[in-house]
Design a protein around this motif. Structure first.
Motif, mmCIF file in Angstrom:
data_model
loop_
_atom_site.group_PDB
_atom_site.id
_atom_site.type_symbol
_atom_site.label_atom_id
_atom_site.label_comp_id
_atom_site.label_asym_id
_atom_site.label_seq_id
_atom_site.Cartn_x
_atom_site.Cartn_y
_atom_site.Cartn_z
ATOM 1 N N SER A 1 101.128 36.256 19.011
ATOM 2 C CA SER A 1 100.076 36.683 19.944
ATOM 3 C C SER A 1 98.689 36.538 19.324
ATOM 4 O O SER A 1 97.751 36.061 19.985
ATOM 5 C CB SER A 1 100.310 38.129 20.392
ATOM 6 O OG SER A 1 100.293 39.005 19.293
ATOM 7 N N THR A 2 98.546 36.924 18.070
ATOM 8 C CA THR A 2 97.233 36.822 17.436
ATOM 9 C C THR A 2 96.863 35.369 17.159
ATOM 10 O O THR A 2 95.702 34.973 17.317
ATOM 11 C CB THR A 2 97.202 37.633 16.127
ATOM 12 O OG1 THR A 2 97.621 38.968 16.399
ATOM 13 C CG2 THR A 2 95.797 37.660 15.537
ATOM 14 N N LEU B 1 95.652 33.858 20.311
ATOM 15 C CA LEU B 1 94.323 34.357 20.660
ATOM 16 C C LEU B 1 93.228 33.678 19.834
ATOM 17 O O LEU B 1 92.259 33.145 20.378
ATOM 18 C CB LEU B 1 94.280 35.873 20.458
ATOM 19 C CG LEU B 1 92.951 36.564 20.741
ATOM 20 C CD1 LEU B 1 92.549 36.364 22.195
ATOM 21 C CD2 LEU B 1 93.050 38.050 20.409
ATOM 22 N N VAL C 1 90.268 30.966 20.907
ATOM 23 C CA VAL C 1 88.841 31.188 20.701
ATOM 24 C C VAL C 1 88.249 30.061 19.853
ATOM 25 O O VAL C 1 87.134 29.597 20.099
ATOM 26 C CB VAL C 1 88.588 32.554 20.040
ATOM 27 C CG1 VAL C 1 87.112 32.728 19.684
ATOM 28 C CG2 VAL C 1 89.041 33.681 20.959
ATOM 29 N N ALA D 1 87.554 38.684 18.070
ATOM 30 C CA ALA D 1 88.707 38.457 18.940
ATOM 31 C C ALA D 1 90.007 38.784 18.225
ATOM 32 O O ALA D 1 90.910 39.411 18.798
ATOM 33 C CB ALA D 1 88.723 37.006 19.416
ATOM 34 N N GLY E 1 92.585 41.749 19.231
ATOM 35 C CA GLY E 1 93.971 41.441 19.551
ATOM 36 C C GLY E 1 94.937 42.200 18.662
ATOM 37 O O GLY E 1 95.982 42.678 19.121
ATOM 38 N N THR F 1 96.758 27.715 24.300
ATOM 39 C CA THR F 1 95.525 28.496 24.192
ATOM 40 C C THR F 1 94.381 27.659 23.624
ATOM 41 O O THR F 1 93.228 27.828 24.035
ATOM 42 C CB THR F 1 95.741 29.739 23.315
ATOM 43 O OG1 THR F 1 96.247 29.343 22.024
ATOM 44 C CG2 THR F 1 96.729 30.695 23.960
#
Length: 237
Positions: free
Chosen positions: A35-36, A39, A43, A56, A60, A225
């Motif tokens: 998840s991190t 993220l 970004v 960010a 997160g 992402t």
């Protein structure tokens, strides 16, 4: 010999509990990594600002670890409530009809492979020592002294997620700008390969498929992402 069922049940329950904690820790760390990483890579696709990446990533990490801890606390609290309710019901049944409970324990031991005579003798001896513990172990699979602890579960989930999330966060903010992306991707994929191998080992499964699933899932998450971040950055969002 008549004491073996109680001993084996407690030992097996303790081993199963330890394995569950280890699996939860591995899965929590894996969630933190994926998840991190998704993220911060997203970004990074939109901005090269180190402060934006750090903000960010920290957001997160904190949001994910708190969410994991809260979810685990609620889940394990529900499990503990169920265990306590089952023990209370068993205690009540032992008080109201001990003979029927003795017959029930004998039948369960017989179903596990003991002869009727041996099962009856074992049930009598186990009942004389601690009737509630015997029924909890054989009938419910619960050790009254080792009920699940929601605070321990929440703390373990928080810590595991945080440790996992720190890897992509540090990998994206510490290296120079021109190297941060590939360093993050390589670090994350290596970490996912390790957690996949370790989870397969805990489950006594083949490590290859678990490693492949972990690495492929993490790579896909970062690719999606990063593409989204690049697109948003290109249009000036």
């Amino acid at each position: 010999m008549t004491e073996v069922p109680a001993h084996d049940e407690a030992h097996g329950g303790a081993l199963g509990s330890r394995l569950n904690w280890l699996r939860a820790a591995v899965l929590g760390a894996n969630d933190g990594v994926v998840s991190t990483a998704g993220l911060v890579v997203g970004v990074a696709g939109a901005s090269e600002s180190r402060s934006a990446l750090l903000t960010a990533g920290l957001a997160g990490l904190l949001a994910g670890s708190m969410s994991m801890a809260a979810g685990e606390y609620v889940s394990v609290s529900t499990q503990r409530d169920s265990e306590q309710a089952a023990l209370a019901q068993e205690r009540r049944e032992l008080h109201e009809d001990p003979e029927a409970e003795l017959d029930e324990l004998s039948a369960m031991l017989t179903a596990r492979g003991l002869s009727p005579d041996v099962a009856r003798e074992a049930a009598v001896q186990l009942t004389e020592r601690d009737a509630l513990r015997a029924h909890a172990a054989v009938e419910l699979g619960i050790n009254p002294d080792e009920l699940t602890n929601p605070w321990h579960a929440a703390g373990a989930s928080f810590l595991a997620f945080t440790v996992g999330a720190l890897l992509p966060l540090l990998a994206i903010v510490l290296p120079p700008t021109e190297h941060r992306l590939w360093i993050t991707v390589v670090s994350v994929l290596c970490a996912l390969a390790f957690t996949g191998w370790w989870s397969a080992r805990l489950g006594e499964a083949r490590p290859g498929p678990a490693i492949l699933r972990n690495v492929a899932g993490g790579a896909l998450a970062m690719a999606v992402t990063y593409a989204a971040g690049s697109l948003l950055g290109a249009v000036g969002v």
